[in-house]
Design a protein around this motif. Sequence first.
Motif, PDB file in Angstrom:
ATOM      1  N   ARG A 324      10.397 108.988  -4.346  1.00 13.91           N
ATOM      2  CA  ARG A 324      11.442 109.800  -4.986  1.00 13.91           C
ATOM      3  C   ARG A 324      12.677 109.891  -4.093  1.00 13.91           C
ATOM      4  NH1 ARG A 324       9.676 115.731  -6.684  1.00 13.91           N
ATOM      5  NH2 ARG A 324       8.223 114.511  -7.953  1.00 13.91           N
ATOM      6  N   GLU A 325      12.466 110.080  -2.781  1.00 12.59           N
ATOM      7  CA  GLU A 325      13.582 110.198  -1.842  1.00 12.59           C
ATOM      8  C   GLU A 325      14.357 108.889  -1.749  1.00 12.59           C
ATOM      9  OE1 GLU A 325      16.151 112.329   0.181  1.00 12.59           O
ATOM     10  OE2 GLU A 325      14.264 113.185  -0.544  1.00 12.59           O
ATOM     11  N   MET A 326      13.643 107.761  -1.761  1.00 15.43           N
ATOM     12  CA  MET A 326      14.327 106.468  -1.683  1.00 15.43           C
ATOM     13  C   MET A 326      15.143 106.205  -2.942  1.00 15.43           C
ATOM     14  SD  MET A 326      11.806 103.904   0.417  1.00 15.43           S
ATOM     15  CE  MET A 326      10.332 104.197  -0.572  1.00 15.43           C
ATOM     16  N   ASP A 327      14.675 106.699  -4.079  1.00  8.40           N
ATOM     17  CA  ASP A 327      15.454 106.586  -5.315  1.00  8.40           C
ATOM     18  C   ASP A 327      16.745 107.390  -5.205  1.00  8.40           C
ATOM     19  OD1 ASP A 327      13.635 104.917  -6.518  1.00  8.40           O
ATOM     20  OD2 ASP A 327      12.592 106.515  -7.598  1.00  8.40           O
ATOM     21  N   ILE A 328      16.646 108.576  -4.606  1.00  7.93           N
ATOM     22  CA  ILE A 328      17.835 109.411  -4.395  1.00  7.93           C
ATOM     23  C   ILE A 328      18.808 108.716  -3.456  1.00  7.93           C
ATOM     24  CG2 ILE A 328      18.666 111.584  -3.386  1.00  7.93           C
ATOM     25  CD1 ILE A 328      16.019 112.873  -4.329  1.00  7.93           C
ATOM     26  N   MET A 329      18.267 108.154  -2.371  1.00  6.99           N
ATOM     27  CA  MET A 329      19.105 107.451  -1.390  1.00  6.99           C
ATOM     28  C   MET A 329      19.795 106.244  -2.014  1.00  6.99           C
ATOM     29  SD  MET A 329      16.480 107.749   1.845  1.00  6.99           S
ATOM     30  CE  MET A 329      17.490 106.959   3.100  1.00  6.99           C
ATOM     31  N   LEU A 333      23.767 105.469  -2.361  1.00 10.80           N
ATOM     32  CA  LEU A 333      24.379 104.210  -1.936  1.00 10.80           C
ATOM     33  C   LEU A 333      25.185 103.592  -3.070  1.00 10.80           C
ATOM     34  CD1 LEU A 333      24.754 101.906   0.107  1.00 10.80           C
ATOM     35  CD2 LEU A 333      22.602 100.932  -0.693  1.00 10.80           C
ATOM     36  N   GLU A 334      24.632 103.618  -4.280  1.00 12.29           N
ATOM     37  CA  GLU A 334      25.334 103.057  -5.446  1.00 12.29           C
ATOM     38  C   GLU A 334      26.650 103.789  -5.687  1.00 12.29           C
ATOM     39  OE1 GLU A 334      23.013 102.609  -9.009  1.00 12.29           O
ATOM     40  OE2 GLU A 334      21.258 101.959  -7.884  1.00 12.29           O
ATOM     41  N   ALA A 335      26.643 105.115  -5.505  1.00 16.33           N
ATOM     42  CA  ALA A 335      27.872 105.897  -5.686  1.00 16.33           C
ATOM     43  C   ALA A 335      28.913 105.507  -4.639  1.00 16.33           C
ATOM     44  CB  ALA A 335      27.558 107.396  -5.592  1.00 16.33           C
ATOM     45  N   ASP A 336      28.458 105.289  -3.406  1.00 14.81           N
ATOM     46  CA  ASP A 336      29.373 104.908  -2.316  1.00 14.81           C
ATOM     47  C   ASP A 336      29.998 103.539  -2.570  1.00 14.81           C
ATOM     48  OD1 ASP A 336      28.922 107.248  -0.949  1.00 14.81           O
ATOM     49  OD2 ASP A 336      27.389 106.410   0.380  1.00 14.81           O
ATOM     50  N   ILE A 337      29.166 102.553  -2.942  1.00 12.35           N
ATOM     51  CA  ILE A 337      29.719 101.208  -3.128  1.00 12.35           C
ATOM     52  C   ILE A 337      30.543 101.119  -4.404  1.00 12.35           C
ATOM     53  CG2 ILE A 337      27.897 100.123  -1.772  1.00 12.35           C
ATOM     54  CD1 ILE A 337      26.500  99.281  -4.279  1.00 12.35           C
ATOM     55  N   SER A 338      30.254 102.004  -5.364  1.00  7.83           N
ATOM     56  CA  SER A 338      31.058 102.040  -6.587  1.00  7.83           C
ATOM     57  C   SER A 338      32.485 102.462  -6.264  1.00  7.83           C
ATOM     58  CB  SER A 338      30.431 103.004  -7.595  1.00  7.83           C
ATOM     59  OG  SER A 338      31.233 103.109  -8.743  1.00  7.83           O
ATOM     60  N   ARG A 339      32.614 103.393  -5.312  1.00  9.93           N
ATOM     61  CA  ARG A 339      33.950 103.836  -4.889  1.00  9.93           C
ATOM     62  C   ARG A 339      34.704 102.729  -4.171  1.00  9.93           C
ATOM     63  NH1 ARG A 339      31.296 108.976  -4.495  1.00  9.93           N
ATOM     64  NH2 ARG A 339      30.430 108.501  -2.434  1.00  9.93           N
ATOM     65  N   MET A 340      33.967 101.724  -3.673  1.00 16.99           N
ATOM     66  CA  MET A 340      34.590 100.576  -3.012  1.00 16.99           C
ATOM     67  C   MET A 340      35.020  99.522  -4.028  1.00 16.99           C
ATOM     68  SD  MET A 340      31.738 100.372   0.040  1.00 16.99           S
ATOM     69  CE  MET A 340      32.098  98.670   0.460  1.00 16.99           C
ATOM     70  N   GLY A 341      34.658  99.751  -5.294  1.00 15.31           N
ATOM     71  CA  GLY A 341      35.062  98.843  -6.351  1.00 15.31           C
ATOM     72  C   GLY A 341      34.156  97.650  -6.566  1.00 15.31           C
TER      73      GLY A 341
END
Length: 440
Positions: A324-329, A333-341
Amino acid sequence: MTTKKIEKMNKVEIEKLAGSEVKLSIIIPKETFNKHVETATKSLASEMKMDGFRNGKVPKEVVEKTVGTEKIVYQAAEEAVREGYVNAILDNKIDAIGEPRIDIKKIAKGNDFEFTATVGVLPEIELGNWEKGAIKINKKFSKEEIKVEEKEIDHEVKYLAEQRAKIVTVNRAVKKGDQVEIDFDVFLDNVAIENGSAKKHVMLIGDGKFIPGFEDNLIGMKAGDEKDFKLAFPKEYHAKHLAGKEAEFKVKLNLVQEKEIAKIDDDFAKSIGEFKSLKSLKENIEKGISQEKKRKNDDEHKKELIESIIETMKVEVPEVLLEREMDIMMGELEADISRMGIDKEGYFKQVKTTEEKVKEGWKENAAPKRVKAALILQEIAKQEKFVPDTKEIEEKVNQTLEYYQTIGTTDDKIDTHRLYEATKGSLANEMVFKFLMEVK
């Protein structure tokens, strides 16, 4: 005198397993299971449409003959498992986490129904002698003074001035810090490269966004000047077919612009907002820097306290919590790289790894540490009986809902129950950290 029929209770045996799991062996008496069979039969009858019978009024015998006893029994089993499992964990006060693994052992109409449910549970936690380490850490941070230097304030004031600077066109040679507009073409072996041309491209000299040496070649040029020069792409350039190769650049400079920065004085401060003078602006900036430094200091304080307690604790981290924690992590990460475009697949390709390898790395250290930190906060809140005030929880929830409304999130996309529980947990964590940071 009437006698009340006493219904037989489910029989439940509990076995503790390795990995913070329990196995529940549950026997549902045939009398109870028969009721589930009757309910399943009625449910199937309500869905049937047959000539000669009103909807939902198909006799039991006809239903059994039409759909088959096996289907009825297995539909009854689904409800029996759901009800029997929930009652078992509630009656035995089991802190189950995740979905159970169900294994049906005995199923037949007119007989007891038997199944097992294996599920992860919150592990037993032994925090150890953590107070000694906490006292030492608290002493260390109590000696740290939050200071804001004048140069930090001046840097922020200068940044504000530059953000509000006017861009004016000048008739002179380009120098570092100027903004320029250029047309350019890039050739490799006298052939124009794909996406290697641009018209009226705006760039800031000194930003370093082009390959090394490109901006240096523009310094000294004036509006209307044209220049050809050669440069080698970096060996680690993202476009592999260009990496390390020398290319020819043809550039025309259209215009040169510079920033016209306002004089930093009382009038400048008044133009920023509700400030009467430059002094009041600087005081406000100093307060903001101080608050940010304190936040970072508190974050580091909390981090060291948790890491210290992790060293003293004994706990068997359940696999379900790690997953569950790795899914959250991964979501973070997906949110961070999404901000990078870029998307997740593109990112993993760029850094030459896979989602599986990233998770394997997290599982070794980061994920267990995060799970342990959450368990520590939960255990101390339980021991110290820290329960957030309902009114405070509701106020925080309403603030969050108001924020969602401002960004256009509709109510149907908000899980208010989950939001309430998350807010409650967050406030409880704040209470725990306040307690830990005051241990002497």
